[in-house]
Design a protein around this motif. Structure first.
Motif, mmCIF file in Angstrom:
data_model
loop_
_atom_site.group_PDB
_atom_site.id
_atom_site.type_symbol
_atom_site.label_atom_id
_atom_site.label_comp_id
_atom_site.label_asym_id
_atom_site.label_seq_id
_atom_site.Cartn_x
_atom_site.Cartn_y
_atom_site.Cartn_z
ATOM 1 N N ARG A 1 -1.263 6.466 2.967
ATOM 2 C CA ARG A 1 -2.706 6.241 2.920
ATOM 3 C C ARG A 1 -2.983 4.763 2.683
ATOM 4 O O ARG A 1 -2.189 4.068 2.052
ATOM 5 N N ASP A 2 -4.095 4.320 3.173
ATOM 6 C CA ASP A 2 -4.409 2.899 3.163
ATOM 7 C C ASP A 2 -5.077 2.505 1.850
ATOM 8 O O ASP A 2 -6.269 2.184 1.794
ATOM 9 N N THR B 1 5.335 -5.154 8.788
ATOM 10 C CA THR B 1 5.359 -4.021 7.857
ATOM 11 C C THR B 1 6.796 -3.616 7.539
ATOM 12 O O THR B 1 7.700 -3.747 8.378
ATOM 13 N N VAL C 1 3.245 -5.063 3.425
ATOM 14 C CA VAL C 1 2.547 -5.699 4.549
ATOM 15 C C VAL C 1 2.613 -7.210 4.378
ATOM 16 O O VAL C 1 2.304 -7.740 3.285
ATOM 17 N N CYS D 1 4.540 0.921 1.611
ATOM 18 C CA CYS D 1 4.543 0.063 2.799
ATOM 19 C C CYS D 1 4.216 -1.363 2.369
ATOM 20 O O CYS D 1 3.156 -1.620 1.788
ATOM 21 N N ARG E 1 0.852 -1.201 0.000
ATOM 22 C CA ARG E 1 0.000 0.000 0.000
ATOM 23 C C ARG E 1 0.878 1.236 0.000
ATOM 24 O O ARG E 1 2.095 1.169 0.197
#
Length: 431
Positions: free
Chosen positions: A43-44, A87, A59, A57, A39
């Protein structure tokens, strides 16, 4: 013995404090990592691709086992402060890959490699220039910039985009399409769209087009040749040199052949500037720090330029006018009169100028019989005639006149007889 017991106890307490104070201290782990998704870092939003230098990022699980990370064949910089078991925050490398497989390579200490599909996009493109901003339809021009990676499209105002399949990343060539209109050019790649700061066939801030009123032309001591021929962009152009005119190795004073002057005001009407207006009436110089002087230039390969600097000299009415010295104009300015003091500094402040010497790098310069666009930022108008620093304070009202004089410049060259054709002199934003 007591001394050693104290030391051992102190070390034990210190170790205990470190463990308690830094419970999340990075510790590499064995085994292989796994990736669930990637991501944006800020922001997600799950992504499968990102641009160079973008921070993302990762994950997953057991990410503390990752010892090295590659995007295609380019290594990423890992910071253990941004790595946990689940992460990993990292910036996509900024170097183009030599081998592109569109995968992340997560490498452990025992050289186990885990692959994850992820595409790296070049940065968003930028356009910085065009070889000839006044090229007619059908002429092939070079668009310059950065991250101009194929496949891409380029769009001139008023016409459909043109597909480009061959670039070197910093430039590409395109034929100006029929029907192209004046305006800004757009380039679109997989990473996004860029728009030029410059305008194709820009007529904003036009000072001299040598064709139509109300734009001025010669107004000084010399009436340089304004003509047209088969090389013209359109209509007339200014010609410096020709007819056997010579510049010596030091770019000696030859104002009769290599000086163009426009000085506002007249001997018969030094007050109102009715027939010879100020150049500030044709362009707004309020934000001159963000502007530049532009023009198109053609130097035939048969008559290259090999000595002397093109001195691009600006000056307000405090330095030069075509009117009588000492007269007061309708703006309350005292006319400086017509003289060469502002050029040479003989008994007066030397006007600020830029020194353009494209021949200096190789000893000779021509434009291969083509018109090219020259851009001189106004922030570079900081010299005296010999190339030393000029501390004259430039203000918006400094731009009422323009003198172009190929002379001196502080660098020796080779005696030559250059022919320099100039058109579309304009003052426009470059930032």
């Amino acid at each position: 013995m007591t001394k050693y017991i104290g030391i051992i106890m102190g070390l034990a307490v210190l170790a205990s404090c470190k463990s308690m104070d830094y419970p999340d201290r990075f510790q590499p782990t064995p085994g292989a990592p796994s990736v669930d998704y990637v991501r944006y870092a800020d922001r997600d939003v799950i992504i499968s691709q990102a641009a160079m230098e973008e921070t993302i990022c990762i994950v997953g699980d057991n990410l503390t086992s990752v010892h090295e990370l590659y995007f295609n064949d380019q290594p990423a910089v890992l910071n253990t402060s941004f790595i946990t078991a689940h992460t990993m925050i990292v910036a996509v490398p900024k170097t183009l890959p030599e081998v592109e497989d569109n995968k992340m390579h997560l490498v452990t200490r025992d050289s186990t490699v885990v692959l994850y599909d992820f595409k790296v996009l070049p940065p968003v493109p930028k356009i910085t220039g065009m070889s000839n901003e006044w090229a007619p339809a059908g002429e092939t021009v070079t668009i310059k910039g950065s991250s101009l990676f194929a496949p891409l499209t380029v769009q001139f105002p008023g016409v459909d985009p043109v597909d480009i399949t061959s670039t070197d990343g910093d430039s590409f060539q395109v034929k100006v399409p029929a029907g192209a209109q004046p305006g800004k050019i757009k380039v679109t790649t997989a990473s996004g769209t860029a728009q030029s700061i410059f305008m194709y066939q820009d007529s904003r801030g036009m000072l001299f087009n040598f064709d139509t009123d109300p734009h001025p032309a010669n107004h000084g001591w010399h009436a340089q040749v304004i003509e047209t021929d088969g090389t013209a962009l359109s209509g007339n152009f200014l010609r410096l040199g020709g007819g056997g005119a010579t510049l010596d190795a030091d770019g000696g004073w030859n104002d009769g052949a290599y000086s163009f002057e426009y000085w506002p005001g007249d001997w018969d009407d030094p007050v109102s500037y009715a027939d010879s207006p100020r150049l500030t009436d044709f362009a707004d110089f309020t934000k001159w720090n963000n502007m530049g002087l532009k023009f198109e230039m053609l130097i035939p390969s048969s008559d290259p330029w090999q000595s002397g600097a093109m001195q691009l000299i600006i000056g307000g009415v405090d330095l030069v006018t075509g009117g009588a010295e000492g007269a007061t104009d309708i703006y309350g300015n005292t006319c400086a009169g017509a003289n060469n003091k502002f050029i040479s500094g003989d008994g007066a402040p030397m006007a600020p100028r830029a020194l353009y010497r494209p021949w200096e790098a190789t000893g000779s310069y021509d434009t291969a019989d083509k018109w090219v666009t020259v851009t001189i930022p106004y922030t570079s108008f900081v010299y005296k005639s010999d190339g030393t620093q000029n501390d004259y304070e430039i203000k918006p009202e400094t731009f009422t006149s323009l003198t172009i004089f190929v002379w001196g410049g502080g660098v020796a060259g080779t005696e030559s007889h250059p022919v320099i054709k100039i058109d579309n002199i304009r003052a426009v934003p470059i930032k």
